[in-house]
Design an enzyme around this catalytic site. Structure first.
Site, PDB file in Angstrom:
ATOM      1  N   GLU A 135     -11.928  39.660  61.100  1.00 29.31           N
ATOM      2  CA  GLU A 135     -10.605  39.633  61.078  1.00 29.31           C
ATOM      3  C   GLU A 135     -10.192  39.935  62.492  1.00 29.31           C
ATOM      4  O   GLU A 135      -9.663  41.392  62.200  1.00 29.31           O
ATOM      5  CB  GLU A 135      -9.776  40.289  59.375  1.00 29.31           C
ATOM      6  CG  GLU A 135     -10.442  39.458  58.703  1.00 29.31           C
ATOM      7  CD  GLU A 135      -9.350  39.171  57.378  1.00 29.31           C
ATOM      8  OE1 GLU A 135      -8.786  38.884  56.457  1.00 29.31           O
ATOM      9  OE2 GLU A 135      -8.582  40.301  57.385  1.00 29.31           O
ATOM     10  N   GLY A 187      -4.839  34.658  53.498  1.00 28.58           N
ATOM     11  CA  GLY A 187      -3.517  35.227  53.192  1.00 28.58           C
ATOM     12  C   GLY A 187      -2.867  34.429  53.575  1.00 28.58           C
ATOM     13  O   GLY A 187      -2.995  34.199  51.817  1.00 28.58           O
ATOM     14  N   HIS A 214      -9.783  46.449  55.733  1.00 27.56           N
ATOM     15  CA  HIS A 214      -8.733  45.769  56.293  1.00 27.56           C
ATOM     16  C   HIS A 214      -7.764  46.247  57.184  1.00 27.56           C
ATOM     17  O   HIS A 214      -7.573  47.376  57.311  1.00 27.56           O
ATOM     18  CB  HIS A 214      -7.951  45.150  55.229  1.00 27.56           C
ATOM     19  CG  HIS A 214      -6.942  43.624  55.037  1.00 27.56           C
ATOM     20  ND1 HIS A 214      -5.827  43.982  56.219  1.00 27.56           N
ATOM     21  CD2 HIS A 214      -6.792  42.272  55.111  1.00 27.56           C
ATOM     22  CE1 HIS A 214      -5.516  42.356  56.293  1.00 27.56           C
ATOM     23  NE2 HIS A 214      -6.108  41.808  55.804  1.00 27.56           N
ATOM     24  N   GLY A 228      -2.231  37.058  60.265  1.00 26.91           N
ATOM     25  CA  GLY A 228      -0.962  36.515  59.623  1.00 26.91           C
ATOM     26  C   GLY A 228       0.529  36.250  60.943  1.00 26.91           C
ATOM     27  O   GLY A 228       1.511  36.102  60.949  1.00 26.91           O
ATOM     28  N   ASN A 250      -6.815  36.698  49.739  1.00 23.51           N
ATOM     29  CA  ASN A 250      -6.145  37.775  50.108  1.00 23.51           C
ATOM     30  C   ASN A 250      -4.541  38.177  49.496  1.00 23.51           C
ATOM     31  O   ASN A 250      -4.209  37.337  50.977  1.00 23.51           O
ATOM     32  CB  ASN A 250      -6.323  38.934  51.161  1.00 23.51           C
ATOM     33  CG  ASN A 250      -5.310  39.609  51.525  1.00 23.51           C
ATOM     34  OD1 ASN A 250      -5.364  40.912  49.676  1.00 23.51           O
ATOM     35  ND2 ASN A 250      -5.637  40.599  52.671  1.00 23.51           N
ATOM     36  N   TRP A 251      -3.987  37.727  47.824  1.00 19.78           N
ATOM     37  CA  TRP A 251      -2.822  38.189  48.388  1.00 19.78           C
ATOM     38  C   TRP A 251      -1.925  39.169  48.797  1.00 19.78           C
ATOM     39  O   TRP A 251      -0.845  38.901  48.301  1.00 19.78           O
ATOM     40  CB  TRP A 251      -2.460  37.719  46.564  1.00 19.78           C
ATOM     41  CG  TRP A 251      -3.005  36.282  46.095  1.00 19.78           C
ATOM     42  CD1 TRP A 251      -3.520  35.425  46.954  1.00 19.78           C
ATOM     43  CD2 TRP A 251      -2.844  36.049  44.596  1.00 19.78           C
ATOM     44  NE1 TRP A 251      -3.831  34.464  45.416  1.00 19.78           N
ATOM     45  CE2 TRP A 251      -3.230  34.956  44.759  1.00 19.78           C
ATOM     46  CE3 TRP A 251      -2.210  36.649  43.509  1.00 19.78           C
ATOM     47  CZ2 TRP A 251      -3.825  34.094  42.778  1.00 19.78           C
ATOM     48  CZ3 TRP A 251      -2.444  36.148  41.797  1.00 19.78           C
ATOM     49  CH2 TRP A 251      -3.064  35.219  41.944  1.00 19.78           C
ATOM     50  N   LYS A 252      -2.860  40.216  49.229  1.00 23.17           N
ATOM     51  CA  LYS A 252      -1.956  41.189  49.527  1.00 23.17           C
ATOM     52  C   LYS A 252      -0.818  42.121  48.938  1.00 23.17           C
ATOM     53  O   LYS A 252      -0.892  41.892  47.417  1.00 23.17           O
ATOM     54  CB  LYS A 252      -0.445  40.951  51.302  1.00 23.17           C
ATOM     55  CG  LYS A 252      -2.224  40.367  51.926  1.00 23.17           C
ATOM     56  CD  LYS A 252      -1.891  39.976  53.108  1.00 23.17           C
ATOM     57  CE  LYS A 252      -2.957  39.955  53.880  1.00 23.17           C
ATOM     58  NZ  LYS A 252      -2.760  40.302  55.692  1.00 23.17           N
ATOM     59  N   SER A 285      -4.925  33.415  59.784  1.00 22.22           N
ATOM     60  CA  SER A 285      -4.386  32.704  60.033  1.00 22.22           C
ATOM     61  C   SER A 285      -4.741  31.091  59.492  1.00 22.22           C
ATOM     62  O   SER A 285      -4.604  30.461  60.827  1.00 22.22           O
ATOM     63  CB  SER A 285      -3.975  32.874  61.259  1.00 22.22           C
ATOM     64  OG  SER A 285      -3.085  33.692  61.407  1.00 22.22           O
TER      65      SER A 285
HETATM   66  P1  13P Z   1      -2.844  35.344  56.686  1.00 21.14           P
HETATM   67  O1  13P Z   1      -3.852  34.392  56.510  1.00 21.14           O
HETATM   68  O2  13P Z   1      -1.756  35.338  56.546  1.00 21.14           O
HETATM   69  O3  13P Z   1      -3.515  35.008  58.419  1.00 21.14           O
HETATM   70  O4  13P Z   1      -4.016  36.826  56.481  1.00 21.14           O
HETATM   71  C1  13P Z   1      -5.266  36.742  56.438  1.00 21.14           C
HETATM   72  C2  13P Z   1      -6.022  38.008  56.239  1.00 21.14           C
HETATM   73  O5  13P Z   1      -5.408  39.287  56.414  1.00 21.14           O
HETATM   74  C3  13P Z   1      -6.638  38.146  55.132  1.00 21.14           C
HETATM   75  O6  13P Z   1      -7.344  39.034  53.945  1.00 21.14           O
END
Ligand code: 13P
Length: 254
Positions: free
Chosen positions: A168, A234, A97, A174, A10-12, A213
């Site tokens: 999640e 992420g 999400h 994050g 998930n590149w956000k 994470s």
């Molecule tokens: P991180 O891996 O940066 O914690 O993010 C996880 C996430 O939100 C995936 O959708």
């Protein structure tokens, strides 16, 4: 039949034409032939879907989007419909999400409609669920998960729909602090039991991913947890070497 495993990036709200190209080329250079039991997908922002779709051609890597409208078409300025995502090559779309629940105020009812819209467009929704730190500390985790599940499953037909679930925990996203293998085992076992109660075959074939994470250092211990069928990644999905290490960890786990 065991669920297929998936490692989904998930590149956000990140990327550019040049960094996307470098990332996909980096992944492809490091990636062995994909194992048919373990898929890989990347989810860039909407404008880059066609570009990334071209870059992954012939690799076996799949494309996903990060959001969709609950509407199919019409006067909904700024929205993007599932059929449009499908047309530009998406297989998956992330729904529910926690960042959209928090920052865009998406509630369970809207997430359920988006899940249905994704399925009706021929996409596989990656439905995200999870509790906050306060909810966990006050012992509400199971109630929260059940509420989130029930909303979505009201509109899912377990006999024929194909979905992916992603646990999640919000406090792990994050933060650099993932859930422990014990916590993940508890929740994933609970989710599996919920799915199996809907329909035994559906429960067995539906992948349950962990997200929050997950990185190159903890991937092997998370991948080894029962009922973990992959990861929704992420920040570590933006680093080719780490993303491939996570893939390898999933492939190495039973
Ligand atoms: P991180 O891996 O940066 O914690 O993010 C996880 C996430 O939100 C995936 O959708």
């Amino acid at each position: 039949m065991a669920a297929k495993k998936w490692v989904i990036g998930n590149w956000k709200l990140q990327g550019s034409l040049s960094s996307n190209q470098a990332l996909i080329e980096g992944i492809r250079a490091r990636l062995p032939a994909l194992d048919e039991r373990v898929g890989m997908a990347v989810c860039p922002v909407f404008p880059y879907l066609p570009q990334v779709g071209g870059l992954i051609q012939g690799s076996g890597i799949e494309l996903g989007a990060q959001n969709l409208s609950e509407q199919a078409k019409g006067a909904y300025t700024g929205e993007v419909a599932g059929a449009m995502l499908k047309e530009v090559g998406a297989k998956f779309v992330i729904v529910g999400h926690s960042e959209r629940r928090s920052y865009q105020g998406e509630d369970d009812a809207l997430i359920a409609k988006k899940t249905r819209a994704a399925l009706d467009s021929g996409l596989i929704p990656v439905v995200c669920l999870g509790e906050t730190k306060e909810e966990r500390d006050s012992g509400e985790t199971w109630d929260i998960l059940l509420r989130q599940l029930n909303a979505v499953f009201d509109l899912i037909d377990a006999a024929k729909d194909e979905v992916v679930l992603a646990y999640e925990p919000r406090w792990a996203i994050g933060t650099g602090v993932s859930a422990t293998p014990e916590m993940i085992a508890d929740v994933h076992g609970f989710l599996r039991a919920y799915l199996v109660a809907k329909d035994a075959a559906f429960g067995a074939r539906t992948p349950i991913l962990y997200g929050g994470s997950m990185n190159g250092a903890n991937a092997a211990s998370i991948a080894a947890v029962k009922d973990v069928d992959g990861g929704l990644i992420g920040s570590a999905s933006l680093k080719a070497d780490e993303f491939v290490v996570i893939y390898e960890a999933l492939r190495a786990a039973d």
